[in-house]
Design a protein around this motif. Structure first.
Motif, mmCIF file in Angstrom:
data_model
loop_
_atom_site.group_PDB
_atom_site.id
_atom_site.type_symbol
_atom_site.label_atom_id
_atom_site.label_comp_id
_atom_site.label_asym_id
_atom_site.label_seq_id
_atom_site.Cartn_x
_atom_site.Cartn_y
_atom_site.Cartn_z
ATOM 1 N N GLY A 1 -3.730 38.913 -34.852
ATOM 2 C CA GLY A 1 -4.783 38.500 -33.932
ATOM 3 C C GLY A 1 -6.197 38.605 -34.453
ATOM 4 N N LEU A 2 -6.381 39.016 -35.692
ATOM 5 C CA LEU A 2 -7.737 39.102 -36.251
ATOM 6 C C LEU A 2 -8.409 37.733 -36.272
ATOM 7 N N ARG A 3 -9.691 37.718 -35.921
ATOM 8 C CA ARG A 3 -10.525 36.523 -36.065
ATOM 9 C C ARG A 3 -11.697 36.892 -36.946
ATOM 10 N N ALA A 4 -11.838 36.217 -38.097
ATOM 11 C CA ALA A 4 -12.890 36.556 -39.055
ATOM 12 C C ALA A 4 -13.507 35.274 -39.596
ATOM 13 N N PHE A 5 -14.678 35.445 -40.252
ATOM 14 C CA PHE A 5 -15.422 34.313 -40.789
ATOM 15 C C PHE A 5 -15.887 34.661 -42.200
ATOM 16 N N ALA A 6 -15.622 33.753 -43.144
ATOM 17 C CA ALA A 6 -16.034 33.955 -44.534
ATOM 18 C C ALA A 6 -17.163 32.990 -44.878
ATOM 19 N N ALA A 7 -18.157 33.504 -45.607
ATOM 20 C CA ALA A 7 -19.228 32.681 -46.171
ATOM 21 C C ALA A 7 -19.161 32.845 -47.682
ATOM 22 N N SER A 8 -19.087 31.726 -48.408
ATOM 23 C CA SER A 8 -18.893 31.765 -49.854
ATOM 24 C C SER A 8 -19.962 30.928 -50.541
ATOM 25 N N ARG A 9 -20.568 31.490 -51.581
ATOM 26 C CA ARG A 9 -21.548 30.728 -52.376
ATOM 27 C C ARG A 9 -20.830 29.738 -53.291
ATOM 28 N N ALA B 1 -25.156 38.494 -53.180
ATOM 29 C CA ALA B 1 -25.845 37.551 -54.065
ATOM 30 C C ALA B 1 -26.871 38.243 -54.942
ATOM 31 N N LEU B 2 -26.736 39.558 -55.152
ATOM 32 C CA LEU B 2 -27.743 40.296 -55.916
ATOM 33 C C LEU B 2 -27.881 39.788 -57.332
ATOM 34 N N ASP B 3 -26.814 39.212 -57.918
ATOM 35 C CA ASP B 3 -26.882 38.811 -59.317
ATOM 36 C C ASP B 3 -27.627 37.499 -59.537
ATOM 37 N N HIS B 4 -28.014 36.797 -58.465
ATOM 38 C CA HIS B 4 -28.795 35.569 -58.634
ATOM 39 C C HIS B 4 -29.870 35.411 -57.566
ATOM 40 N N ALA B 5 -30.211 36.512 -56.877
ATOM 41 C CA ALA B 5 -31.226 36.444 -55.821
ATOM 42 C C ALA B 5 -32.575 35.986 -56.359
ATOM 43 N N ALA B 6 -32.859 36.264 -57.638
ATOM 44 C CA ALA B 6 -34.162 35.910 -58.217
ATOM 45 C C ALA B 6 -34.321 34.410 -58.433
ATOM 46 N N LEU B 7 -33.271 33.623 -58.217
ATOM 47 C CA LEU B 7 -33.329 32.190 -58.530
ATOM 48 C C LEU B 7 -33.436 31.299 -57.300
ATOM 49 N N ILE C 1 -40.934 47.295 -47.042
ATOM 50 C CA ILE C 1 -41.581 45.993 -46.963
ATOM 51 C C ILE C 1 -43.026 46.137 -46.510
ATOM 52 N N ARG C 2 -43.931 45.460 -47.199
ATOM 53 C CA ARG C 2 -45.342 45.467 -46.807
ATOM 54 C C ARG C 2 -45.680 44.372 -45.810
ATOM 55 N N VAL C 3 -45.035 43.226 -45.935
ATOM 56 C CA VAL C 3 -45.403 42.062 -45.142
ATOM 57 C C VAL C 3 -44.878 42.218 -43.720
ATOM 58 N N PRO C 4 -45.735 42.237 -42.702
ATOM 59 C CA PRO C 4 -45.271 42.399 -41.320
ATOM 60 C C PRO C 4 -44.288 41.299 -40.929
ATOM 61 N N GLY C 5 -43.171 41.719 -40.367
ATOM 62 C CA GLY C 5 -42.187 40.765 -39.883
ATOM 63 C C GLY C 5 -41.217 40.244 -40.923
ATOM 64 N N TYR C 6 -41.469 40.544 -42.214
ATOM 65 C CA TYR C 6 -40.561 40.045 -43.253
ATOM 66 C C TYR C 6 -39.444 41.054 -43.505
ATOM 67 N N ARG C 7 -38.243 40.556 -43.711
ATOM 68 C CA ARG C 7 -37.102 41.379 -44.084
ATOM 69 C C ARG C 7 -36.306 40.669 -45.173
ATOM 70 N N LEU C 8 -35.705 41.456 -46.053
ATOM 71 C CA LEU C 8 -34.947 40.898 -47.158
ATOM 72 C C LEU C 8 -33.590 40.365 -46.693
ATOM 73 N N PRO C 9 -33.081 39.307 -47.337
ATOM 74 C CA PRO C 9 -31.703 38.898 -47.057
ATOM 75 C C PRO C 9 -30.742 40.040 -47.375
ATOM 76 N N SER C 10 -29.735 40.190 -46.534
ATOM 77 C CA SER C 10 -28.748 41.249 -46.718
ATOM 78 C C SER C 10 -27.329 40.704 -46.673
ATOM 79 N N SER C 11 -27.201 39.397 -46.522
ATOM 80 C CA SER C 11 -25.891 38.772 -46.453
ATOM 81 C C SER C 11 -26.063 37.266 -46.580
ATOM 82 N N LEU C 12 -24.974 36.578 -46.886
ATOM 83 C CA LEU C 12 -24.973 35.121 -46.800
ATOM 84 C C LEU C 12 -25.035 34.690 -45.340
ATOM 85 N N TRP C 13 -24.508 35.527 -44.440
ATOM 86 C CA TRP C 13 -24.733 35.349 -43.014
ATOM 87 C C TRP C 13 -26.151 35.808 -42.687
#
Length: 368
Positions: free
Chosen positions: A311-319, A93-99, A188-200
């Motif tokens: 036998g693959l089991r997978a999960f997709a997340a879509s914006r 989601a890098l192309d719209h993370a600012a919104l 990151i400066r803020v203790p305990g904060y982490r950036l989103p890295s996935s839709l999951w």
């Protein structure tokens, strides 16, 4: 703390001073001064706060990435354009993370041509804005004054072109983090904060470890990679760079970046392998789902169960289902894997599933 100086320069000089492709508007109905580009030069983590040390968004991040900005005058008012290389870790989601910070429910995706998309909405300062990925550069257009409907911002976005025709170097050379180490210690400066890295639900950085960027293709235990190597997504995509975290013999995470073979850079594809035991995305029990992230308190994500013929089991997340972005996660042996494809025209879920099928060498389909 030292305030990093912002230098005013021509677009030609600015294009040489930053680690991304500087782009400019070409429409005749927009006034633009090519001699008035404000550039923040790259500096070591903690040595500066950017264009405005008092701005709230500057407080969360310690690195001083290069960026550029300039103003435009239109028949409707004034706009500010900001550009930079997004390298705070993989994010489809890098192309719209600012919104996502203000009125994310008003966000809208706009197909612009045969490949590109743009997103309109409102940015953290509560201004009308447009955001996109173009030629590998993250672009944010903010309304400073006047009234620019979404359609007017999208028309402007269509007119952008690179200042230079030279194709950029691989991410392994351009990334801020190829010169300044330790995401976990310096990002990151803020203790305990982490950036989103996935839709999951996967916040970054999650691993306290050194990292190494490289243009060499690492060996991952997936059938498609064993058979085709860096051509696994050819001809549409080509391998660009890889980053490994932790011990070289058994890294905690490996990230592979692929760029469009067209060279235009309007989208990204990431493949990530992570420790099944320690990774942030946990494999769910039968009948359950992995946890989704809540971006800006908004969760407009469509989850889909996937199954493979072997036998693959997978999960997709879509914006969005028609144009993406899509994040597909699955587990095999000691590892978990995450395939992340950013938004583009015709990047529907079926397109993402085809890429997954190429990796796992089995036919994958939806099962919902």
């Amino acid at each position: 703390m030292t305030q990093v100086s912002v230098r005013r320069m021509s677009e030609e000089r600015a294009a040489q001073a930053v680690n991304f492709r500087l782009i400019r508007p070409t429409g005749s109905d927009t006034s633009y001064d090519p001699e008035a580009i404000e550039v923040r030069l790259e500096a070591a983590p903690g040595e500066g706060d950017g264009f405005d040390a008092r701005a709230a968004p500057a407080n969360w991040s310690a690195p001083c990435h290069a960026s550029a900005r300039y103003q435009l005058t239109t028949e409707r008012g004034r706009l500010r354009v900001k550009q930079y290389l997004y390298d705070w870790g993989p994010l489809s989601a890098l192309d719209h993370a600012a919104l996502y910070d203000h009125r994310p429910e008003d966000m809208r995706i706009w197909p612009m041509d045969r490949e590109r998309v743009a997103w309109t909405g409102w940015d953290y300062s509560q201004h009308r804005a447009l955001s996109m990925l173009a030629w590998g550069t993250s672009v944010e257009v903010r309304e400073l004054s006047g009234d620019h409907p979404d359609e007017r911002l999208v028309d402007l976005a269509r007119s952008f072109e690179p200042v230079s025709e030279s194709e950029p170097a691989p991410m392994a050379e351009r990334s801020y983090w190829s010169r300044w180490p330790r995401y976990d210690a310096n990002m990151i400066r803020v203790p305990g904060y982490r950036l989103p890295s996935s839709l999951w639900l996967w916040r970054w950085p999650w691993l306290a470890a050194d990292h190494t960027w490289s243009t060499a293709m690492p060996s991952l235990e997936l059938p498609g990679l064993r058979e085709r190597g860096s051509d696994v997504f050819a001809p549409a995509w080509r391998f660009d760079s890889a980053c490994g975290f932790g011990e070289a013999r058994d890294p905690g995470e490996v990230q592979l970046l692929f760029r469009p073979a067209s060279g235009l850079g309007h989208a990204q594809l990431w493949l990530r392998r992570f420790s099944r035991q320690a990774g942030s995305i946990r494999e769910p029990a039968p009948g359950e789902w992995p946890l989704l992230d809540s971006l800006g308190g908004h969760r407009p994500v469509h989850p889909t169960r996937l199954a493979g013929s072997l036998g693959l089991r997978a999960f997709a997340a879509s914006r969005t289902m028609d144009n993406g972005p899509h994040d597909i996660v699955w587990w095999r042996g000691r590892y978990g894997y995450l395939l992340q494809i950013s938004a583009a025209v015709r990047h529907d879920l079926g397109y993402a599933i085809e890429r997954l099928s190429s990796l796992v060498a089995e036919r994958v389909s939806t099962c919902d």
